[in-house]
Design a protein around this motif. Structure first.
Motif, PDB file in Angstrom:
ATOM      1  N   ILE A  89       0.884  -1.177   0.000  1.00 53.42           N
ATOM      2  CA  ILE A  89       0.000   0.000   0.000  1.00 53.42           C
ATOM      3  C   ILE A  89       0.917   1.220   0.000  1.00 53.42           C
ATOM      4  CG2 ILE A  89      -1.831   1.266   1.200  1.00 53.42           C
ATOM      5  CD1 ILE A  89      -2.558  -1.371   2.644  1.00 53.42           C
ATOM      6  N   SER A  90       0.736   2.107  -0.969  1.00 56.72           N
ATOM      7  CA  SER A  90       1.615   3.271  -1.091  1.00 56.72           C
ATOM      8  C   SER A  90       1.503   4.178   0.137  1.00 56.72           C
ATOM      9  CB  SER A  90       1.253   4.074  -2.340  1.00 56.72           C
ATOM     10  OG  SER A  90       0.025   4.767  -2.138  1.00 56.72           O
ATOM     11  N   GLU A  91       2.521   5.000   0.338  1.00 58.03           N
ATOM     12  CA  GLU A  91       2.497   5.937   1.465  1.00 58.03           C
ATOM     13  C   GLU A  91       1.311   6.894   1.361  1.00 58.03           C
ATOM     14  OE1 GLU A  91       5.230   9.020   4.056  1.00 58.03           O
ATOM     15  OE2 GLU A  91       6.140   8.019   2.338  1.00 58.03           O
ATOM     16  N   ALA A  92       1.005   7.340   0.148  1.00 63.22           N
ATOM     17  CA  ALA A  92      -0.128   8.264  -0.038  1.00 63.22           C
ATOM     18  C   ALA A  92      -1.443   7.585   0.353  1.00 63.22           C
ATOM     19  CB  ALA A  92      -0.180   8.750  -1.488  1.00 63.22           C
ATOM     20  N   LYS A 150      -4.072   8.394   3.525  1.00 60.97           N
ATOM     21  CA  LYS A 150      -5.536   8.568   3.429  1.00 60.97           C
ATOM     22  C   LYS A 150      -6.252   7.686   4.446  1.00 60.97           C
ATOM     23  CE  LYS A 150      -5.736   8.296  -1.248  1.00 60.97           C
ATOM     24  NZ  LYS A 150      -6.358   8.010  -2.534  1.00 60.97           N
ATOM     25  N   ILE A 151      -5.789   6.457   4.579  1.00 56.09           N
ATOM     26  CA  ILE A 151      -6.394   5.531   5.544  1.00 56.09           C
ATOM     27  C   ILE A 151      -6.192   6.054   6.962  1.00 56.09           C
ATOM     28  CG2 ILE A 151      -6.256   3.204   6.527  1.00 56.09           C
ATOM     29  CD1 ILE A 151      -5.390   2.309   3.606  1.00 56.09           C
ATOM     30  N   VAL A 152      -4.990   6.517   7.252  1.00 53.00           N
ATOM     31  CA  VAL A 152      -4.681   7.031   8.584  1.00 53.00           C
ATOM     32  C   VAL A 152      -5.519   8.267   8.901  1.00 53.00           C
ATOM     33  CG1 VAL A 152      -2.863   8.149   9.962  1.00 53.00           C
ATOM     34  CG2 VAL A 152      -2.409   5.988   8.784  1.00 53.00           C
ATOM     35  N   VAL A 161      -7.643  -0.078  -1.950  1.00 51.63           N
ATOM     36  CA  VAL A 161      -6.217  -0.412  -1.879  1.00 51.63           C
ATOM     37  C   VAL A 161      -5.956  -1.782  -1.248  1.00 51.63           C
ATOM     38  CG1 VAL A 161      -5.522   2.016  -1.883  1.00 51.63           C
ATOM     39  CG2 VAL A 161      -5.810   0.814   0.301  1.00 51.63           C
ATOM     40  N   ASN A 162      -7.016  -2.578  -1.088  1.00 44.16           N
ATOM     41  CA  ASN A 162      -6.872  -3.936  -0.544  1.00 44.16           C
ATOM     42  C   ASN A 162      -6.277  -3.965   0.866  1.00 44.16           C
ATOM     43  OD1 ASN A 162      -8.019  -5.710  -2.352  1.00 44.16           O
ATOM     44  ND2 ASN A 162      -6.213  -5.710  -3.667  1.00 44.16           N
ATOM     45  N   ASP A 163      -6.746  -3.093   1.727  1.00 44.05           N
ATOM     46  CA  ASP A 163      -6.253  -3.064   3.103  1.00 44.05           C
ATOM     47  C   ASP A 163      -7.197  -3.899   3.982  1.00 44.05           C
ATOM     48  OD1 ASP A 163      -5.311  -2.573   5.638  1.00 44.05           O
ATOM     49  OD2 ASP A 163      -5.462  -0.389   5.504  1.00 44.05           O
ATOM     50  N   GLN A 164      -7.026  -5.203   3.921  1.00 47.42           N
ATOM     51  CA  GLN A 164      -7.906  -6.120   4.638  1.00 47.42           C
ATOM     52  C   GLN A 164      -7.824  -5.978   6.156  1.00 47.42           C
ATOM     53  OE1 GLN A 164      -5.865  -7.071   2.126  1.00 47.42           O
ATOM     54  NE2 GLN A 164      -7.155  -7.939   0.536  1.00 47.42           N
ATOM     55  N   PRO A 165      -6.650  -5.775   6.763  1.00 46.01           N
ATOM     56  CA  PRO A 165      -6.621  -5.619   8.217  1.00 46.01           C
ATOM     57  C   PRO A 165      -7.451  -4.416   8.701  1.00 46.01           C
ATOM     58  CG  PRO A 165      -4.432  -6.131   7.430  1.00 46.01           C
ATOM     59  CD  PRO A 165      -5.278  -5.862   6.212  1.00 46.01           C
ATOM     60  N   THR A 166      -7.371  -3.304   7.977  1.00 46.84           N
ATOM     61  CA  THR A 166      -8.179  -2.149   8.367  1.00 46.84           C
ATOM     62  C   THR A 166      -9.654  -2.428   8.113  1.00 46.84           C
ATOM     63  OG1 THR A 166      -6.332  -0.622   7.951  1.00 46.84           O
ATOM     64  CG2 THR A 166      -8.530   0.340   8.055  1.00 46.84           C
ATOM     65  N   ALA A 167      -9.972  -3.096   7.005  1.00 46.48           N
ATOM     66  CA  ALA A 167     -11.369  -3.457   6.729  1.00 46.48           C
ATOM     67  C   ALA A 167     -11.918  -4.344   7.843  1.00 46.48           C
ATOM     68  CB  ALA A 167     -11.479  -4.160   5.373  1.00 46.48           C
ATOM     69  N   ASP A 168     -11.115  -5.281   8.312  1.00 45.00           N
ATOM     70  CA  ASP A 168     -11.534  -6.161   9.401  1.00 45.00           C
ATOM     71  C   ASP A 168     -11.791  -5.352  10.677  1.00 45.00           C
ATOM     72  OD1 ASP A 168     -12.003  -8.757  10.614  1.00 45.00           O
ATOM     73  OD2 ASP A 168     -10.063  -8.506  11.598  1.00 45.00           O
ATOM     74  N   LEU A 169     -10.889  -4.442  10.989  1.00 49.60           N
ATOM     75  CA  LEU A 169     -11.059  -3.581  12.167  1.00 49.60           C
ATOM     76  C   LEU A 169     -12.342  -2.763  12.049  1.00 49.60           C
ATOM     77  CD1 LEU A 169     -10.004  -2.249  14.804  1.00 49.60           C
ATOM     78  CD2 LEU A 169      -8.705  -0.679  13.336  1.00 49.60           C
TER      79      LEU A 169
END
Length: 165
Positions: free
Chosen positions: A17-20, A24-26, A137-145
């Motif tokens: 996952i890119s820094e940009a 955005k997620i953060v 962006v396929n961020d499954q850990p954040t999606a799970d949270l």
């Protein structure tokens, strides 16, 4: 959001996952953390100050809820850290980031329940708003949270509404 001084400067983060995108997620997680902290504080305040015929049941229910919220704060903040950013951690930052209106004075028990329903639903909306970014962006850990937090907030709002009758 945390400072632009990321942990990536220490050692590059390469999780796909890119820094940009992580930034955005953060940004969204920081708002969720602020809402969650504000909700925690509101619930603990009501636990201390509730009075009336439902005192014992509400006092106990609020304790269960603020304890769950307290534990969730760590999960959200640690996800922010895992993405390479500093988690917000001051009242000043939380006040700027939260969507929850602070309660003035000591409301009666029924008003407390209504404030908490609104705060849980607000926190759920904050979590839900982040899904589009996370999915993209396929961020499954954040999606799970986010899924876990939505389940808690929606269920708690239902229980509080049911207590109102």
């Amino acid at each position: 959001m945390g400072s632009s001084n990321t942990d990536a400067q220490i050692m590059k983060i390469d999780i796909g996952i890119s820094e940009a995108d992580r930034a955005k997620i953060v940004e969204g997680l920081s708002k969720l953390l602020a809402d969650s902290y504000t909700l925690y504080l509101m619930t603990h305040n009501f636990h201390w100050n509730v009075i009336g015929p439902q005192f014992n049941s509400l006092h106990t229910m609020f304790m269960t809820q603020y304890t769950e919220q307290w534990n969730a704060l760590d999960q959200i903040a640690e996800r922010i850290r895992a993405l390479g950013f500093a988690a917000p951690g001051t009242y000043k930052e939380f006040v700027k980031l939260t969507s929850i209106q602070e309660v003035e004075g000591v409301p009666n028990a029924e008003q407390m329940l209504k404030y908490l329903v609104t705060a849980h639903e607000t926190t759920a909306r904050t979590a839900r708003e982040l899904f589009s970014v996370v999915d993209e962006v396929n961020d499954q850990p954040t999606a799970d949270l986010l899924t876990q937090r939505l389940d808690v907030h929606e269920k708690t709002a239902w229980m509080l509404r049911s207590t109102l009758g």
